[in-house]
Scaffold this motif. Structure first.
Motif, PDB file in Angstrom:
ATOM      1  N   ALA A 127      38.161  82.584 -95.829  1.00 44.11           N
ATOM      2  CA  ALA A 127      37.246  81.591 -95.273  1.00 44.11           C
ATOM      3  C   ALA A 127      36.344  81.021 -96.370  1.00 44.11           C
ATOM      4  N   GLY A 128      35.900  81.902 -97.281  1.00 49.59           N
ATOM      5  CA  GLY A 128      35.082  81.450 -98.403  1.00 49.59           C
ATOM      6  C   GLY A 128      35.854  80.562 -99.358  1.00 49.59           C
ATOM      7  N   MET A 129      37.124  80.921 -99.635  1.00 51.20           N
ATOM      8  CA  MET A 129      37.957  80.137-100.543  1.00 51.20           C
ATOM      9  C   MET A 129      38.206  78.729 -99.999  1.00 51.20           C
ATOM     10  N   LEU A 130      38.272  78.619 -98.673  1.00 53.58           N
ATOM     11  CA  LEU A 130      38.568  77.337 -98.042  1.00 53.58           C
ATOM     12  C   LEU A 130      37.300  76.612 -97.576  1.00 53.58           C
TER      13      LEU A 130
ATOM     14  N   LEU B 179      46.305  85.838-100.161  1.00 57.20           N
ATOM     15  CA  LEU B 179      45.108  85.002-100.022  1.00 57.20           C
ATOM     16  C   LEU B 179      45.098  83.799-100.954  1.00 57.20           C
ATOM     17  N   SER B 180      45.360  84.024-102.239  1.00 64.81           N
ATOM     18  CA  SER B 180      45.323  82.901-103.181  1.00 64.81           C
ATOM     19  C   SER B 180      46.433  81.898-102.888  1.00 64.81           C
ATOM     20  N   ALA B 181      47.612  82.409-102.504  1.00 64.41           N
ATOM     21  CA  ALA B 181      48.721  81.513-102.154  1.00 64.41           C
ATOM     22  C   ALA B 181      48.383  80.712-100.902  1.00 64.41           C
ATOM     23  N   ALA B 182      47.769  81.377 -99.914  1.00 69.21           N
ATOM     24  CA  ALA B 182      47.391  80.696 -98.672  1.00 69.21           C
ATOM     25  C   ALA B 182      46.389  79.578 -98.956  1.00 69.21           C
ATOM     26  N   ALA B 183      45.369  79.889 -99.761  1.00 71.12           N
ATOM     27  CA  ALA B 183      44.370  78.872-100.107  1.00 71.12           C
ATOM     28  C   ALA B 183      45.012  77.721-100.867  1.00 71.12           C
ATOM     29  N   GLY B 184      45.936  78.051-101.776  1.00 74.07           N
ATOM     30  CA  GLY B 184      46.614  77.023-102.557  1.00 74.07           C
ATOM     31  C   GLY B 184      47.425  76.081-101.692  1.00 74.07           C
ATOM     32  N   VAL B 185      48.165  76.637-100.729  1.00 73.23           N
ATOM     33  CA  VAL B 185      48.979  75.817 -99.828  1.00 73.23           C
ATOM     34  C   VAL B 185      48.089  74.905 -98.980  1.00 73.23           C
ATOM     35  N   VAL B 186      47.009  75.456 -98.444  1.00 67.92           N
ATOM     36  CA  VAL B 186      46.108  74.669 -97.595  1.00 67.92           C
ATOM     37  C   VAL B 186      45.499  73.505 -98.381  1.00 67.92           C
ATOM     38  N   MET B 187      44.994  73.797 -99.577  1.00 70.77           N
ATOM     39  CA  MET B 187      44.342  72.749-100.371  1.00 70.77           C
ATOM     40  C   MET B 187      45.334  71.693-100.859  1.00 70.77           C
ATOM     41  N   ALA B 188      46.565  72.129-101.166  1.00 72.64           N
ATOM     42  CA  ALA B 188      47.575  71.188-101.659  1.00 72.64           C
ATOM     43  C   ALA B 188      48.127  70.299-100.546  1.00 72.64           C
ATOM     44  N   SER B 189      47.865  70.685 -99.299  1.00 76.73           N
ATOM     45  CA  SER B 189      48.430  69.940 -98.162  1.00 76.73           C
ATOM     46  C   SER B 189      47.365  69.184 -97.377  1.00 76.73           C
ATOM     47  N   GLY B 190      46.253  68.886 -98.037  1.00 75.74           N
ATOM     48  CA  GLY B 190      45.234  68.060 -97.387  1.00 75.74           C
ATOM     49  C   GLY B 190      44.022  68.809 -96.899  1.00 75.74           C
TER      50      GLY B 190
ATOM     51  N   ALA C 169      48.258  73.708 -90.924  1.00 75.80           N
ATOM     52  CA  ALA C 169      49.546  73.527 -90.242  1.00 75.80           C
ATOM     53  C   ALA C 169      50.694  73.856 -91.189  1.00 75.80           C
ATOM     54  N   THR C 170      50.579  73.428 -92.452  1.00 77.50           N
ATOM     55  CA  THR C 170      51.612  73.712 -93.455  1.00 77.50           C
ATOM     56  C   THR C 170      51.674  75.207 -93.765  1.00 77.50           C
TER      57      THR C 170
ATOM     58  N   ILE D 149      51.573  72.790 -86.495  1.00 78.42           N
ATOM     59  CA  ILE D 149      52.540  73.430 -87.398  1.00 78.42           C
ATOM     60  C   ILE D 149      53.316  72.363 -88.155  1.00 78.42           C
ATOM     61  N   HIS D 150      53.508  72.609 -89.447  1.00 80.66           N
ATOM     62  CA  HIS D 150      54.223  71.652 -90.298  1.00 80.66           C
ATOM     63  C   HIS D 150      55.061  72.452 -91.302  1.00 80.66           C
ATOM     64  N   PHE D 151      56.295  72.033 -91.515  1.00 87.74           N
ATOM     65  CA  PHE D 151      57.193  72.759 -92.411  1.00 87.74           C
ATOM     66  C   PHE D 151      57.351  72.012 -93.732  1.00 87.74           C
ATOM     67  N   ASP D 152      57.017  72.715 -94.820  1.00 89.84           N
ATOM     68  CA  ASP D 152      57.116  72.154 -96.164  1.00 89.84           C
ATOM     69  C   ASP D 152      57.928  73.124 -97.018  1.00 89.84           C
ATOM     70  N   LEU D 153      58.982  72.621 -97.689  1.00 89.67           N
ATOM     71  CA  LEU D 153      59.907  73.508 -98.415  1.00 89.67           C
ATOM     72  C   LEU D 153      59.214  74.293 -99.524  1.00 89.67           C
TER      73      LEU D 153
END
Length: 441
Positions: free
Chosen positions: A41-44, A87-98, A106-107, A244-248
């Motif tokens: 939550a802090g990272m995001l 955690l770091s991967a989750a934050a990275g995916v969220v930030m990279a997807s808007g 969703a991604t 939900i959104h699917f990104d390869l």
């Protein structure tokens, strides 16, 4: 002759509902389940509503997953909880997807759903136990258990005591008093067998209560956060809210993360088998992975990161001597309750980190020693010195690895290097396959 762990209550032994309720709460108190969602939550930069929703989702998923694994799939005393690895991967995916306002969550949830389904399919295929039987003999399993405990010790000391918020000297005092209380309880249980069940089985709860009371007298317990928390609330940030959104790219990233998590969970199951004197069957391996996949799938639907087998509980069983599955099912019920009973979850989250650290440090050592006990009862050969030794060295090296070195590595490598247990397990497996078999020592 192999020495067996001393259990007051075996996995299938009956205990009263009251005992199960209290012992289940003890497991919940000793687990820092609330920490990973708070970090994410802090990272995001989540607001209060999103942070609360993430915490609630984590408790719910951990509770349902714990009950599923203990009662239906693994059929061992197994508790599920959120791992720090994604955690770091989750934050990275969220930030990279808007980000939170875009398709970020969703991604992330789409990638988590796909990875969880793959785990379920792996278990249903029956292949997983064949992989384990070939790659993880006793010497490798014992080494992995040892490295699980070893990798957690710095977290118990640094994150919870030396580098935790507050005055470091107060932190050390709180941790020391809590740990000493735990040791006194265990000592009393050994010296006076008549009160063994009370002081051994309840040692962790007693220690945490003493530590919390001391922290309150120091003004270190955050009563305000408890007072302002609502009594009851429904989860608001599920997959229905985020979509939900699917990104390869995100899916591939989390397939790697799930592979690392599965390696960690395997170590946790070995540790639990060692402390409960149980050899995990082929059926349990496959069913366990199905249960693991379902737990992660539920977590994704609830709106949080994967909940996987929690290694802390093996140490708790070693200290308390209680391995009852009923206590673990009770722990699962407590987690579900915490998902709705917001004020109680706020109370647990308010327990200062050094109090948790005092207990956590002892728990991690017991896990490590259980791994060494597995190894010392084996007829080891010359090659086994390296199969055992090198993973231990790498575990310590990765724990001490400077942050700037880790951050300079490619992203995929960062995920792997961020999990000392996974690196240790992979190293032990490869060395065991490649090293020649020679005379026994």
């Amino acid at each position: 002759m192999e020495e067996k762990a001393q259990l007051l209550v075996g996995p299938d032994e009956k205990i009263s509902t009251t005992e199960a309720t209290l012992l289940g709460l003890q497991h919940v108190l000793a687990m820092d389940v609330y920490v990973p969602p708070i970090i994410l939550a802090g990272m995001l930069a989540m607001g209060a509503a999103d942070s609360t929703g993430l915490l609630q989702a984590t408790f719910l998923a951990a509770g349902i997953g714990t009950i599923l694994q203990t009662a239906l799939f693994m059929k061992m005393p197994v508790s599920q909880g959120p791992s720090f690895v994604p955690l770091s991967a989750a934050a990275g995916v969220v930030m990279a997807s808007g980000g939170l306002k875009g398709a970020g969550m969703a991604t992330l949830l789409g990638a988590l759903v796909v990875g969880a389904v793959l785990l379920i399919l792996l278990g249903l295929s029956g292949v997983f136990q064949k992989i384990i039987n070939y790659l993880v003999p006793a010497v490798v399993g014992g080494t992995i258990i040892t490295c699980v405990g070893l990798s957690l010790i710095p977290s118990a000391l640094n994150d919870n005591i030396f580098e935790a918020a507050g005055n470091v000297y107060q932190n050390m005092e709180l941790a020391t008093v809590t740990a000493l209380t735990l040791l006194i309880c265990v000592g009393i249980s050994i010296r006076f067998p008549r009160v063994q069940k009370l002081f051994k089985a309840g040692s962790i709860v007693i220690a945490l209560l003493v530590g919390t009371a001391l922290s309150a007298s120091m003004g270190r317990f955050d009563w305000h956060s408890v007072a302002t928390a609502p009594w009851f609330s429904l989860p608001q940030r599920t997959i229905l809210h985020w979509g939900i959104h699917f990104d390869l790219t995100a899916i591939f990233t989390f397939i790697i993360i799930y592979a690392i998590l599965t390696t960690e969970t395997t170590g946790t199951w070995f540790a639990m088998g060692a402390v409960t004197n149980h050899t995990i069957t082929k059926k349990q391996w496959n069913h366990g992975i199905v249960g693991e996949g379902l737990s992660c799938l539920i977590a994704a639907f609830a709106g949080t990161t994967p909940v996987t087998g929690y290694s802390t509980n093996a140490g708790i069983i070693s200290i308390t001597g209680v391995a009852s599955k009923r206590a673990f099912i009770s722990a699962g019920c407590w987690f579900i309750l915490l998902g709705f009973f917001t004020k109680l979850s706020a109370f647990l989250a308010a327990i200062p980190a050094p109090v948790i650290g005092g207990v956590f440090a002892i728990i991690t050592v017991t896990i490590m020693l259980n791994g060494l006990n597995v190894i010392r009862n084996l007829d080891t050969g010359e090659s086994d010195i390296y199969v055992i030794g090198l993973p231990i060295i790498l575990t310590i090296a990765l724990v001490l690895l400077p942050k700037h070195v880790l951050n300079a590595a490619p992203q995929m490598l960062q995920y792997l290097l961020g999990s000392p247990i996974a690196i240790a397990a992979i190293t032990a497996i490869i060395l065991n396959i490649l090293m020649p078999r020679r005379q026994h020592l």
